[in-house]
Design a protein around this motif. Structure first.
Motif, PDB file in Angstrom:
ATOM      1  N   CYS A  99       0.837  -1.196   0.000  1.00 24.62           N
ATOM      2  CA  CYS A  99       0.000   0.000   0.000  1.00 24.62           C
ATOM      3  C   CYS A  99       0.876   1.251   0.000  1.00 24.62           C
ATOM      4  O   CYS A  99       1.815   1.367   0.800  1.00 24.62           O
ATOM      5  CB  CYS A  99      -0.896  -0.026   1.238  1.00 24.62           C
ATOM      6  N   HIS A 101       0.095   4.108   0.957  1.00 24.43           N
ATOM      7  CA  HIS A 101      -0.214   4.996   2.077  1.00 24.43           C
ATOM      8  C   HIS A 101       0.512   4.610   3.363  1.00 24.43           C
ATOM      9  O   HIS A 101       0.918   5.479   4.131  1.00 24.43           O
ATOM     10  CB  HIS A 101      -1.724   5.024   2.329  1.00 24.43           C
ATOM     11  N   HIS A 102       0.656   3.308   3.612  1.00 27.47           N
ATOM     12  CA  HIS A 102       1.286   2.847   4.852  1.00 27.47           C
ATOM     13  C   HIS A 102       2.463   1.892   4.610  1.00 27.47           C
ATOM     14  O   HIS A 102       3.103   1.460   5.562  1.00 27.47           O
ATOM     15  CB  HIS A 102       0.251   2.159   5.752  1.00 27.47           C
ATOM     16  N   VAL A 104       2.448  -1.212   3.850  1.00 29.69           N
ATOM     17  CA  VAL A 104       2.219  -2.544   4.388  1.00 29.69           C
ATOM     18  C   VAL A 104       1.628  -3.400   3.271  1.00 29.69           C
ATOM     19  O   VAL A 104       1.128  -2.880   2.265  1.00 29.69           O
ATOM     20  CB  VAL A 104       1.290  -2.520   5.625  1.00 29.69           C
ATOM     21  N   CYS A 170      -3.242  -2.844   5.747  1.00 31.89           N
ATOM     22  CA  CYS A 170      -3.475  -1.566   6.417  1.00 31.89           C
ATOM     23  C   CYS A 170      -4.827  -1.558   7.117  1.00 31.89           C
ATOM     24  O   CYS A 170      -5.055  -0.766   8.038  1.00 31.89           O
ATOM     25  CB  CYS A 170      -3.370  -0.402   5.435  1.00 31.89           C
ATOM     26  N   ARG A 174      -3.751  -2.528  11.389  1.00 32.61           N
ATOM     27  CA  ARG A 174      -3.803  -1.236  12.060  1.00 32.61           C
ATOM     28  C   ARG A 174      -5.197  -0.634  11.865  1.00 32.61           C
ATOM     29  O   ARG A 174      -6.055  -1.210  11.221  1.00 32.61           O
ATOM     30  CB  ARG A 174      -2.744  -0.283  11.478  1.00 32.61           C
TER      31      ARG A 174
END
Length: 211
Positions: A99, A101-102, A104, A170, A174
């Motif tokens: 991803c 964005h993170h 992961v 993600c 989390r």
């Protein structure tokens, strides 16, 4: 080969490897050490001493899609298909991505189909294209469109259909922490986009034999 690809495919973004000025090995390892300290651990303890080097090596493997051109993978085609012009479907292409964005994992499967117009491509090349885009920082939506667009642009078939189903860490690791939920995306070009019947046929064939 490059000249042939450029003639077949006017869009240049697939020809240019999206690599900028990469830091050197020492900078990468220093960055990993900083992250280890950020977690609250000691980068100098025995179990972590070689972690920066390992992470750098792992990143080269997991993100090697930035060093590959998907259009080149599709550059060699075959015309001796005995007049076959119906759906070609490569189903259950497993992939691992990350991803954007993170950073992961995204773990999933892609299903890719196209309606040839006189030319077909080796089946392994379709899977290779999926891997190239997967081995970059991604969103599932963008990856779905990228796979369809490059196949459409290079092969110029009568239509392309792509479906991706994936679990996003993600969401699982989390934030909302919902394990087992999957995201489904699909996109269609050409005949598939204009024909709900062809879309249904593609989805039926995917679901009929999907794992």
């Amino acid at each position: 080969m490059d000249a042939v690809i450029k003639k077949l495919m006017p869009k240049s973004e697939y020809l240019e490897k999206p690599v900028t000025d990469r830091p050197d090995q020492a900078e990468v390892e220093a960055a990993v050490r900083t992250l280890l300290r950020w977690t609250g651990d000691n980068p100098d303890r025995e179990g972590l001493v070689d972690t920066p080097k390992r992470v750098a090596k792992a990143f080269l493997e997991m993100f090697n899609g930035y060093d590959m051109c998907p259009a080149e993978e599709l550059g060699r085609t075959f015309e001796e298909v005995a007049g076959y012009d119906d759906l070609v479907l490569v189903r259950d292409i497993e992939f691992h991505s990350h991803c954007e964005h993170h950073m992961v994992p995204i773990i999933g499967r892609a299903h890719v189909g196209y309606l040839p117009d006189g030319r077909v491509v080796g089946l392994s090349k379709i899977a290779r294209v999926v891997d190239i885009f997967a081995h970059r920082l991604q969103t599932q939506e963008a990856m779905t469109a990228q796979i369809a667009n490059v196949i459409q642009d290079v092969l110029n078939p009568r239509g392309v259909a792509v479906m991706i189903e994936a679990e996003h860490m993600c969401m699982a690791m989390r934030g909302i922490r919902k394990q087992g939920s999957t995201t489904l995306t699909s996109t269609f070009t050409g005949v598939f986009k204009d024909s709900p019947e062809e879309q249904l046929r593609f989805m039926t064939m995917v679901r009929h034999g999907s794992k």
